[in-house]
Design a protein around this motif. Sequence first.
Motif, PDB file in Angstrom:
ATOM      1  N   PRO A 502       0.601  -1.230  -0.195  1.00 51.26           N
ATOM      2  CA  PRO A 502       0.000   0.368  -0.134  1.00 51.26           C
ATOM      3  C   PRO A 502       0.777   1.319   0.130  1.00 51.26           C
ATOM      4  CG  PRO A 502      -0.718  -1.647   0.987  1.00 51.26           C
ATOM      5  CD  PRO A 502       0.754  -2.216   1.078  1.00 51.26           C
ATOM      6  N   VAL A 503       0.240   2.173  -1.118  1.00 55.39           N
ATOM      7  CA  VAL A 503       2.019   2.742  -1.209  1.00 55.39           C
ATOM      8  C   VAL A 503       1.162   4.632  -1.561  1.00 55.39           C
ATOM      9  CG1 VAL A 503       2.026   2.507  -3.454  1.00 55.39           C
ATOM     10  CG2 VAL A 503       3.724   3.730  -2.752  1.00 55.39           C
ATOM     11  N   TYR A 504       2.130   5.897  -1.063  1.00 56.96           N
ATOM     12  CA  TYR A 504       1.254   6.620  -1.429  1.00 56.96           C
ATOM     13  C   TYR A 504       2.433   7.880  -1.187  1.00 56.96           C
ATOM     14  CZ  TYR A 504      -1.217  11.752  -1.065  1.00 56.96           C
ATOM     15  OH  TYR A 504      -1.069  12.792  -0.893  1.00 56.96           O
ATOM     16  N   GLN A 505       2.686   8.630  -2.623  1.00 53.50           N
ATOM     17  CA  GLN A 505       4.015   9.466  -2.512  1.00 53.50           C
ATOM     18  C   GLN A 505       5.500   8.588  -2.683  1.00 53.50           C
ATOM     19  OE1 GLN A 505       3.493  12.950   0.130  1.00 53.50           O
ATOM     20  NE2 GLN A 505       1.789  13.394  -1.164  1.00 53.50           N
ATOM     21  N   SER A 506       5.258   7.281  -3.246  1.00 51.12           N
ATOM     22  CA  SER A 506       6.603   6.806  -3.281  1.00 51.12           C
ATOM     23  C   SER A 506       6.725   5.437  -2.313  1.00 51.12           C
ATOM     24  CB  SER A 506       7.502   7.144  -4.344  1.00 51.12           C
ATOM     25  OG  SER A 506       7.488   7.943  -5.353  1.00 51.12           O
ATOM     26  N   GLN A 507       6.011   5.707  -0.454  1.00 55.50           N
ATOM     27  CA  GLN A 507       6.415   5.266   0.480  1.00 55.50           C
ATOM     28  C   GLN A 507       5.797   4.592   0.368  1.00 55.50           C
ATOM     29  OE1 GLN A 507       9.484   6.632   2.018  1.00 55.50           O
ATOM     30  NE2 GLN A 507       9.841   7.619   0.491  1.00 55.50           N
ATOM     31  N   CYS A 508       5.663   3.142   1.498  1.00 52.22           N
ATOM     32  CA  CYS A 508       4.878   1.999   1.347  1.00 52.22           C
ATOM     33  C   CYS A 508       4.199   2.084   2.591  1.00 52.22           C
ATOM     34  CB  CYS A 508       5.793   0.992   2.118  1.00 52.22           C
ATOM     35  SG  CYS A 508       6.546  -0.275   1.007  1.00 52.22           S
ATOM     36  N   VAL A 509       2.942   2.600   2.637  1.00 51.89           N
ATOM     37  CA  VAL A 509       2.350   3.263   4.500  1.00 51.89           C
ATOM     38  C   VAL A 509       1.953   1.929   5.403  1.00 51.89           C
ATOM     39  CG1 VAL A 509       1.583   4.982   3.184  1.00 51.89           C
ATOM     40  CG2 VAL A 509       0.042   3.022   2.774  1.00 51.89           C
ATOM     41  N   SER A 510       2.166   1.196   4.667  1.00 51.26           N
ATOM     42  CA  SER A 510       1.980  -0.075   6.251  1.00 51.26           C
ATOM     43  C   SER A 510       3.189  -1.549   5.822  1.00 51.26           C
ATOM     44  CB  SER A 510       0.840  -1.385   5.356  1.00 51.26           C
ATOM     45  OG  SER A 510       0.973  -2.441   6.468  1.00 51.26           O
ATOM     46  N   ASN A 511       3.925  -2.283   6.318  1.00 46.85           N
ATOM     47  CA  ASN A 511       4.658  -2.837   6.282  1.00 46.85           C
ATOM     48  C   ASN A 511       4.040  -4.564   6.685  1.00 46.85           C
ATOM     49  OD1 ASN A 511       6.856  -0.722   6.921  1.00 46.85           O
ATOM     50  ND2 ASN A 511       6.894  -1.161   8.947  1.00 46.85           N
ATOM     51  N   GLU A 512       2.760  -5.203   6.588  1.00 49.04           N
ATOM     52  CA  GLU A 512       2.247  -5.766   5.834  1.00 49.04           C
ATOM     53  C   GLU A 512       2.922  -6.158   4.694  1.00 49.04           C
ATOM     54  OE1 GLU A 512       0.550  -9.468   6.390  1.00 49.04           O
ATOM     55  OE2 GLU A 512       0.571  -7.749   8.607  1.00 49.04           O
ATOM     56  N   ARG A 513       2.672  -7.412   4.239  1.00 51.10           N
ATOM     57  CA  ARG A 513       2.462  -7.825   2.991  1.00 51.10           C
ATOM     58  C   ARG A 513       0.937  -9.359   2.358  1.00 51.10           C
ATOM     59  NH1 ARG A 513       8.137  -7.719   1.443  1.00 51.10           N
ATOM     60  NH2 ARG A 513       7.650  -9.288   0.110  1.00 51.10           N
ATOM     61  N   SER A 514       1.067  -9.608   3.134  1.00 51.84           N
ATOM     62  CA  SER A 514      -0.164 -10.859   2.581  1.00 51.84           C
ATOM     63  C   SER A 514      -1.963 -10.639   3.205  1.00 51.84           C
ATOM     64  CB  SER A 514       0.216 -12.051   3.095  1.00 51.84           C
ATOM     65  OG  SER A 514       0.548 -12.104   4.411  1.00 51.84           O
ATOM     66  N   ASN A 515      -1.853  -9.877   4.197  1.00 54.26           N
ATOM     67  CA  ASN A 515      -2.695  -9.338   4.874  1.00 54.26           C
ATOM     68  C   ASN A 515      -3.147  -8.353   6.011  1.00 54.26           C
ATOM     69  OD1 ASN A 515      -3.336 -13.106   5.534  1.00 54.26           O
ATOM     70  ND2 ASN A 515      -1.866 -12.978   6.398  1.00 54.26           N
ATOM     71  N   TYR A 516      -4.296  -7.706   5.091  1.00 52.67           N
ATOM     72  CA  TYR A 516      -4.219  -5.977   4.712  1.00 52.67           C
ATOM     73  C   TYR A 516      -5.339  -6.503   6.455  1.00 52.67           C
ATOM     74  CZ  TYR A 516      -0.590  -5.691   1.994  1.00 52.67           C
ATOM     75  OH  TYR A 516       0.253  -5.549   0.979  1.00 52.67           O
ATOM     76  N   GLY A 517      -5.380  -5.053   7.149  1.00 48.72           N
ATOM     77  CA  GLY A 517      -7.287  -4.904   8.125  1.00 48.72           C
ATOM     78  C   GLY A 517      -7.031  -3.674   8.378  1.00 48.72           C
ATOM     79  N   GLY A 518      -7.793  -3.383   9.111  1.00 48.99           N
ATOM     80  CA  GLY A 518      -8.590  -2.103   9.348  1.00 48.99           C
ATOM     81  C   GLY A 518      -8.076  -1.084   8.421  1.00 48.99           C
ATOM     82  N   THR A 519      -7.652   0.249   9.304  1.00 48.84           N
ATOM     83  CA  THR A 519      -8.455   1.837   8.236  1.00 48.84           C
ATOM     84  C   THR A 519      -6.457   0.722   7.520  1.00 48.84           C
ATOM     85  OG1 THR A 519      -7.745   2.999  10.023  1.00 48.84           O
ATOM     86  CG2 THR A 519      -7.119   4.001   8.008  1.00 48.84           C
ATOM     87  N   MET A 520      -7.465   2.011   5.444  1.00 50.85           N
ATOM     88  CA  MET A 520      -6.728   1.922   4.478  1.00 50.85           C
ATOM     89  C   MET A 520      -5.825   3.353   4.573  1.00 50.85           C
ATOM     90  SD  MET A 520      -7.074   3.538   0.952  1.00 50.85           S
ATOM     91  CE  MET A 520      -6.549   2.882  -0.523  1.00 50.85           C
TER      92      MET A 520
END
Length: 606
Positions: A502-520
Motif C-alpha cells: 500500500p503506497v502513497y507518494q512512493s512510500q510504503c504506508v504499511s509493512n504488512e505483505r499478505s494480510n491487510y486489515g483496518g484503516t486503508m
Amino acid sequence: MEPSRRPVQLILLFFIAAATASIRCADADLGVQPLARIAIHKASLALDDSARIKASPHLLGRQEEDFQWVTVELENPKPTADDWIGVFSPAKFNASTCRAEVGNTRDQDPLICKSPIKYQFANDSNTEYVKTRKATLRFRLINQRSDFSFALFTGGLDNPKLVAISNRVAFANPKAPLYPRLAQGKAWNECLFVEWGPKGGLQTRAPAGTLSFSRTDMCGSPARTFGWRDPGYIHTVFLKELWPNTRYTYKLSHRLIDGTHVWSKLYSFRASPYPGQDSLQRVVIFGDMGKAERDGSNEYSNYQPGSLNTTDQLIKDLDNIDIVFHIGDITYANGYISQWDQFTSQVEPITSAVPYMIASGNHERDWPGSGSFYDTMDSGGECGVLAETMFYVPAENRAKFWYSTDFGMFRFCIADTEHDWREGSEQYKFIEHCLASADRQKQPWLIFAAHRVLGYSSSFFYGQEGTFAEPMGRSNLEPLWQKYRVDIAFFGHVHNYERTCPVYQSQCVSNERSNYGGTMNGTIHVVAGGGGSHLSDFSNVQTSWSIYKDLDFGFVKMTAFNHSSLLFEYKKSRDGKVYDSFTITREYRDVLACVHDSCSPTTLAT
C-alpha cells in the motif's frame, strides 16, 4: 421491488456475415506483428505449372462447426527452405481487387494487395520438404464469413514470389451468427434478434442493432491497405431487466432473404449481481494477451507465446469466474483486420459466458493526428475503430474509452490512457466523479484500472526513463486515489507481474505483505500485463515499494466473499496455480477513517 430482485442489464455482441461478401519467425524481432514481416506489396509472379497445392476438405462446417482443420498438400519442383504457405480470405486476392491508396508511398502497384490471414513455412513440420519436394500441412480455419484459398510462395517473407494457388474452400454456412461477446451495459433504447430467457423458462426474442465500418474509417496503413478485410456486421443486443444471479440461456439468429433463420448453438450466462449485493463475486483482470494460432502458424511461441495458455486456464476455471477485465492491448492486430476474428473466436468460450470488459491500449488507439495522447503508430491505422466497434463498453462516448461499471460489491473506474488524463482534462473529471460517487457502504471494493502504468512499475523501460511509470501519471492521479481510498489500481502495458505495498507518494504506508486489515492507508498497485505477449524485463533498480515480481505469463483473480473480506490471487497461465496472494479485511468505518491527504481539515466549532 425488493433489492435482491432488481433487474440488471447485459449487452451481447456477435458477428454475422456481410451481405456481400529469409528470417524465420523464431529469430525475428519479438515486437513485430507476424503478418507485418511479410512484404506482400513486393510480391511477384513465379507461377509454375508443375507445382501443385491442394486443400481438403472443400466444404467446411457441415455439422455447423465454427472451425475446422484443413489439410494442405503441396508439391514444388524447386523447393527452398524459405518456401511458405499463405492463407487468404476472401479466396480471390490478385491485383484486380486492389484499390489505389492516396498518399501511400509504400505500396506502388502491388500484385497482391491483401495480406494473408496466417502463414506457415513449408518445412516447419516437414523437415524432408526440400529433399522430397513434397509437404503436408494442417491449418485450423475459423468461419470468417468468406471463402479461403492457399498460396505457395518462394523467396521467403522479404521477397515473396507466387508459385501456385490452391482450390477454394468455404464454410457451408458463412452467414451463421458467430462469436458472442457479453458486456456490462447501461440504459439504452433497444434497436436478426436473439432468443433468450431463464434456463428452462419462457424465451424472449430481442432485436439487434447493427454496426460496421469501412476502409475509409481506418486512419492509415496497413489497416487501410493490405491489412484491410471486410469485417461483416457486428450486432448489438440489449438484454434488459435480468434478475440478478439468474441463469439464462440464449441463441443467436440471422434471418435470410428467403425468410428462413440460421441459428447459433445454445449458450448460457449468469446475470450480474445488482450493485451492493452480498454474494460470492469473482473477478479476473489482465492485460496484453493478444492471440495465437492453435495450428502453429504466424506467431505461436513467438509474438504472444502465453496467449493460449491464459485463454485455456480461464476456460478451465470458467465456472469460478463472474466477470473478466482485459485492460488494453487486446489482439495486437496492428492494422491486420482479420486478426480480430481470430481473437474473438479464441476467447468465445469466455465471452459467451461472462461479461468481457476491455480497456483501450496503445495497440488499439494510437495513430498520429488521430487525437490519441501518444503520437505513435502502434494501432497500425486502426485508431480505435476496431476496439470500439467489436467490443461494447458503457462509456458516454465509445471513442473516448473511459467508463465506470458496478458489479455487486465492486465499483470499477476504467481509464483510457490513450487520451489525456491530466488534471483539468475531460477524463480527469470523469475519474474523480467515478471515484467520488462510489457508495462504499454498498460497494466497499473500489478498483481503478487502465492500460499504461499511471502508478508504479519496476519495468526496465520505465526505469531507464527514471519515472517507474508514465510521466505525469502519479503526479496527477495519486491524490485522487488517496483521497477516495482506491483499494487496488491495475495496469497493463508492461508484460510482467508486479505488486506493490500500500503506497502513497512512493512510500510504503504499511509493512504488512499478505494480510491487510483496518484503516486503508494507501493504494496497492498491480501490473498485470503478462496476459500473453512477449515478456518485459524488470529494471535492476530495487524499488522500495515493490513486494512481488514475476517475469512470466499470468492473470489476477479477486474474490469478494462479502462486504468486509477480499482475496487477491496471482495465477500463472502455465498451470493455473497461485503464486502470490493477499487478503483485505476491514469494516465500513475503516474506509471512513481519515488518513494522510484523504479528508478535509476539521474545525473546532462547537
